[in-house]
Design a protein around this motif. Structure first.
Motif, PDB file in Angstrom:
ATOM      1  N   ARG A  54      55.065  27.489  71.638  1.00  0.00           N
ATOM      2  CA  ARG A  54      55.790  26.639  70.686  1.00  0.00           C
ATOM      3  C   ARG A  54      57.254  27.070  70.535  1.00  0.00           C
ATOM      4  NH1 ARG A  54      50.644  26.461  68.588  1.00  0.00           N
ATOM      5  NH2 ARG A  54      50.844  28.435  67.490  1.00  0.00           N
ATOM      6  N   ILE A  70      49.625  21.065  75.938  1.00  0.00           N
ATOM      7  CA  ILE A  70      49.377  21.336  74.513  1.00  0.00           C
ATOM      8  C   ILE A  70      49.144  20.031  73.741  1.00  0.00           C
ATOM      9  CG2 ILE A  70      50.468  22.241  72.393  1.00  0.00           C
ATOM     10  CD1 ILE A  70      51.815  24.359  74.241  1.00  0.00           C
ATOM     11  N   LEU A  75      44.258  23.394  78.214  1.00  0.00           N
ATOM     12  CA  LEU A  75      44.848  24.710  78.467  1.00  0.00           C
ATOM     13  C   LEU A  75      46.001  24.591  79.454  1.00  0.00           C
ATOM     14  CD1 LEU A  75      41.747  27.057  78.805  1.00  0.00           C
ATOM     15  CD2 LEU A  75      43.186  26.646  76.804  1.00  0.00           C
ATOM     16  N   VAL A  76      47.055  25.342  79.174  1.00  0.00           N
ATOM     17  CA  VAL A  76      48.151  25.490  80.119  1.00  0.00           C
ATOM     18  C   VAL A  76      47.577  26.244  81.339  1.00  0.00           C
ATOM     19  CG1 VAL A  76      50.413  26.609  80.398  1.00  0.00           C
ATOM     20  CG2 VAL A  76      49.806  25.547  78.198  1.00  0.00           C
ATOM     21  N   ASP A 155      49.539  19.109  67.395  1.00  0.00           N
ATOM     22  CA  ASP A 155      48.211  19.231  68.028  1.00  0.00           C
ATOM     23  C   ASP A 155      47.102  19.469  66.997  1.00  0.00           C
ATOM     24  OD1 ASP A 155      49.022  21.880  67.531  1.00  0.00           O
ATOM     25  OD2 ASP A 155      48.125  22.655  69.377  1.00  0.00           O
TER      26      ASP A 155
END
Ligand code: ADP
Length: 220
Positions: A54, A70, A75-76, A155
């Motif tokens: 973030r 996100i 998941l990244v 999110d």
């Protein structure tokens, strides 16, 4: 950043592995609260992978890439996650905000996959894993919606994104725990109010985490 023999980085590479305490739990279980409180005493530095993502500028390539995942509650990718995390932690060391020879790194939200657990072994020697266990999914969703109002995290605001994050935790992250020896894992009931969770964590782990802190190295 690359380093070559002809053009060495002025920030030397970190020779030793960090000593890590890992913090696991579904979204809304209170990882951030436990992490912040445990870090106050000074023997641990709390590093949240979500906070790192973030903090990236949305205009930067890394910020643009990570936001795509996100926003959907996905998941990244593992390699990107570890690369961004490592760059960030090196920055903490280089700017005297993390002293690896004296402090633990309290890893909040990483590893989240078995592959991340494998990749992180190069950098972190895992001393303990704290698991915040929550059975009550309805309470998790209530907490996350409250957080959406307070912190304004996009999110947290959408039901389908929240549900996706809870599913990802159950299907991918919960498996990571079997990667660690059972004697290093302590599980706590996080359905309780935050102060009771903190009381349980401190009652069980204060001695362990204090006795593992290395003596202060002499200053040169
Ligand atoms: P929470 O645990 O409340 O879901 P975090 O702040 O830990 O929130 O993470 C927010 C989002 O950041 C995740 O939904 C995911 O998209 C991304 N993220 C955080 N940590 C990781 C990680 N270790 N691997 C991949 N993605 C991550």
């Amino acid at each position: 950043m690359s380093t070559s023999d002809n053009n060495p980085s002025i920030i030397p590479p970190i020779a030793e592995k960090f000593r890590g305490v890992m913090l696991f739990g579904p979204p809304g279980a209170g990882k951030g609260t436990v992490g912040r409180v445990l870090s106050i005493a000074g023997s641990m530095v709390h590093v949240s992978s979500g906070d790192i993502f973030r903090s990236l500028s949305p205009a930067s390539p890394a910020g643009r890439l990570t936001q795509q995942y996100i926003q959907k509650g996905e998941l990244v990718p593992d390699e990107v996650t570890i690369e961004v995390w490592h760059y960030y932690v090196n920055g903490l060391v280089a700017t005297n905000r993390f002293f690896p020879d004296k402090q633990f790194i309290l890893m909040d939200g990483l590893p989240r996959t078995v592959e991340q657990a494998r990749l992180i072994e190069r950098y972190v020697d895992v001393q303990h894993a704290i698991v915040l266990d929550m059975e009550d999914t309805g309470e998790l969703i209530t907490r996350l919606k409250r957080r959406a109002l307070i912190e304004g995290r996009a999110d947290d605001a959408k039901d389908e994104v929240l549900q996706k994050r809870l599913d990802v935790y159950q299907t991918q992250t919960a498996q990571v725990l079997s990667h660690y020896p059972a004697e290093l894992v302590s599980t706590f009931n996080a359905d309780q109010p935050p102060l009771h969770v903190l009381r349980d964590v401190l009652a069980k782990l204060a001695d362990t985490l204090t006795s593992q802190t290395r003596p202060l190295a002499p200053q040169s």
